[in-house]
Scaffold this active site. Structure first.
Site, short mmCIF file in Angstrom:
data_model
loop_
_atom_site.label_atom_id
_atom_site.label_comp_id
_atom_site.label_asym_id
_atom_site.label_seq_id
_atom_site.Cartn_x
_atom_site.Cartn_y
_atom_site.Cartn_z
N GLY A 249 0.84 -1.20 0.00
CA GLY A 249 0.00 0.00 0.00
C GLY A 249 0.87 1.25 0.00
O GLY A 249 0.62 2.20 -0.74
N ASP A 250 1.90 1.24 0.82
CA ASP A 250 2.82 2.39 0.90
C ASP A 250 3.52 2.59 -0.45
O ASP A 250 3.74 3.72 -0.89
CB ASP A 250 3.87 2.16 1.99
CG ASP A 250 3.23 1.80 3.31
OD1 ASP A 250 2.11 2.26 3.56
OD2 ASP A 250 3.84 1.03 4.08
N1 LIG Z 1 -1.07 -10.20 -4.11
C1 LIG Z 1 -0.73 -9.18 -4.89
N2 LIG Z 1 -0.45 -9.39 -6.21
C2 LIG Z 1 -0.13 -8.36 -7.01
N3 LIG Z 1 -0.09 -7.08 -6.61
C3 LIG Z 1 -0.37 -6.80 -5.33
C4 LIG Z 1 -0.70 -7.84 -4.39
N4 LIG Z 1 -0.95 -7.26 -3.21
C5 LIG Z 1 -0.77 -5.92 -3.39
N5 LIG Z 1 -0.43 -5.65 -4.66
C6 LIG Z 1 -0.21 -4.32 -5.25
O1 LIG Z 1 -0.07 -3.34 -4.24
C7 LIG Z 1 -1.20 -2.43 -4.22
C8 LIG Z 1 -1.57 -2.09 -2.79
O2 LIG Z 1 -1.83 -3.28 -2.08
P1 LIG Z 1 -2.96 -3.43 -0.98
O3 LIG Z 1 -2.76 -4.76 -0.35
O4 LIG Z 1 -4.29 -3.16 -1.59
O5 LIG Z 1 -2.62 -2.22 0.01
P2 LIG Z 1 -2.39 -2.19 1.60
O6 LIG Z 1 -0.97 -2.68 1.80
O7 LIG Z 1 -2.59 -0.77 1.94
O8 LIG Z 1 -3.42 -3.11 2.20
C9 LIG Z 1 -2.29 -3.17 -4.99
O9 LIG Z 1 -3.24 -2.28 -5.51
C10 LIG Z 1 -1.45 -3.89 -6.05
O10 LIG Z 1 -1.05 -3.01 -7.05
O1 LIG Z 2 2.09 3.59 10.70
P1 LIG Z 2 1.12 2.49 10.99
O2 LIG Z 2 -0.23 2.76 10.40
O3 LIG Z 2 1.03 2.17 12.45
O4 LIG Z 2 1.62 1.20 10.27
C1 LIG Z 2 2.93 0.77 10.43
C2 LIG Z 2 3.21 -0.48 9.71
O5 LIG Z 2 2.55 -0.56 8.47
C3 LIG Z 2 3.46 -0.96 7.47
O6 LIG Z 2 3.88 0.22 6.85
C4 LIG Z 2 2.86 -1.85 6.45
O7 LIG Z 2 1.70 -1.24 5.93
P2 LIG Z 2 0.94 -1.75 4.62
O8 LIG Z 2 1.19 -3.21 4.46
O9 LIG Z 2 -0.49 -1.41 4.89
O10 LIG Z 2 1.49 -0.95 3.49
C5 LIG Z 2 4.63 -1.56 8.21
O11 LIG Z 2 5.79 -1.48 7.48
C6 LIG Z 2 4.66 -0.67 9.43
O12 LIG Z 2 5.38 -1.15 10.43
#
Ligand SMILES: Nc1ncnc2c1ncn2[C@@H]1O[C@H](COP(=O)(O)OP(=O)(O)O)[C@@H](O)[C@H]1O
Ligand SMILES: O=P(O)(O)OC[C@H]1O[C@](O)(COP(=O)(O)O)[C@@H](O)[C@@H]1O
Length: 308
Positions: A249-250
């Site tokens: 997500g980041d």
């Molecule tokens: N399993 C996956 N396969 C391919 N791309 C991924 C996958 N998981 C995440 N991504 C990529 O990363 C983006 C953000 O991931 P997501 O899991 O929705 O965000 P978050 O980490 O905030 O939950 C997705 O929109 C996609 O582009």
């Molecule tokens: O700043 P927050 O919201 O407490 O989240 C921190 C944690 O989220 C993460 O950034 C991962 O977030 P995502 O998988 O949602 O991108 C970790 O690397 C980090 O330790």
């Protein structure tokens, strides 16, 4: 220039334990530590993608020093305000079929910490076009703090991407950020009910837009994303082999910020955002992308108008 804001940075510690289950003793096969917290993950990806980026936020204690030293090694510019509150540690346990995260909340900050940080931020905003604000707020902090920051930056005519969750998202959107990037879980929190289809996604997004969000990128993991701007756009990504989606997500926030800063067309910005998330998912490290892979993925991502 892009400024990234991390109010609650962390030392991200990942343990690799193939058959991890709760309630038993395990010894980690491998441990990796890196500067983390959502905003620093965004920063690392921006740096790897060649962006002109400066990281700011509030940092402190021995953990804060460790993060500053490691950002230096990564050749990342930082202008954190140093407080006396110790920076937290976040843990991710990566097993064969699961990812488990334990996130510390972060020590309380004082009002004078916040005022000193705001001064630093506004100096950086003068030199920036895009400002990202990511992650949770440390313990005890007013959930409306992001609203205040977004308003301060909007007054300077700069674009804010806000990526947070829970109450700080619901309050933060009232500041009218240019973009927010909720995932599925975050939308369920916003709606207060489970989301079982696109109608519910739209309902949650409408709530966020009514509160103030200008544009909303809903990320859907391996299913890509849906963008709600002037039009609704469906972004479809190819299936890939993944290793660690923590920080995807980041990475997608970083891709969007880079595209915006570079003045790309919206479709290209969305492709870059998704491709960065995908590249991160292929790495064992959090906040790690390979620019060549990002470029290749972009060629296989489609954007189409969606009617819902
Ligand atoms: N399993 C996956 N396969 C391919 N791309 C991924 C996958 N998981 C995440 N991504 C990529 O990363 C983006 C953000 O991931 P997501 O899991 O929705 O965000 P978050 O980490 O905030 O939950 C997705 O929109 C996609 O582009
Ligand atoms: O700043 P927050 O919201 O407490 O989240 C921190 C944690 O989220 C993460 O950034 C991962 O977030 P995502 O998988 O949602 O991108 C970790 O690397 C980090 O330790």
């Amino acid at each position: 220039m892009i400024t990234t804001v991390t109010l609650n940075p962390a030392i991200d510690t990942r343990y690799f334990i193939e058959d991890f289950k709760e309630g038993r003793l395990f010894r980690a096969e491998k441990t990796i530590k890196s500067p983390g917290g959502k905003g620093l993950n965004v920063t690392k990806v921006l740096r790897q993608m060649g962006a002109d980026v400066v990281a700011t936020g509030i940092i402190g204690g021995k953990n804060g020093e460790w993060i500053q030293e490691n950002l230096k090694k990564m050749d990342i510019k930082e202008e954190f305000y140093v407080s006396s509150a110790e920076t937290r540690v976040c843990i991710a346990v990566l097993a064969k079929h699961s990812e488990t995260e334990i996130l510390e909340s972060g020590e309380e900050l004082t009002d004078s910490d916040l005022r000193a940080f705001e001064k630093k931020l506004m100096e950086l905003v003068e030199k920036s076009d895009v400002i990202t604000m990511s992650g949770s707020l440390p313990k005890g902090m007013d959930a409306g703090y992001y609203q205040k920051l977004v308003e301060l930056v909007n007054r300077k005519g700069k674009k804010v991407i806000l990526d947070t969750s829970g109450k700080s998202l619901l309050e933060g959107v009232k500041g009218k950020p240019y973009l927010i990037k909720p995932n599925f879980d975050e939308l369920e929190y916003v709606l207060g009910e489970s989301i079982d289809g696109r109608d519910k996604i739209k309902k949650a997004v409408e709530k966020l837009k009514n509160l103030g969000a200008q544009n909303v990128l809903v990320s859907l993991g391996g299913e890509g994303a849906i963008y709600f701007g002037e039009e609704i756009l469906k972004i479809t990504i190819p299936k890939i082999k993944i290793h660690n989606t923590v920080g995807s997500g980041d990475s997608s926030v970083a891709g969007f910020a880079k595209g915006l800063d570079d003045g790309l067309e919206l479709n290209e910005i969305l492709k870059l955002s998704m491709a960065c998330g995908m590249s991160n998912a292929q790495s064992m490290e959090t906040g790690r992308v390979i620019p060549e892979d990002v470029k290749e993925f972009m060629g296989n991502i489609t954007v189409e108008v969606l009617k819902i």
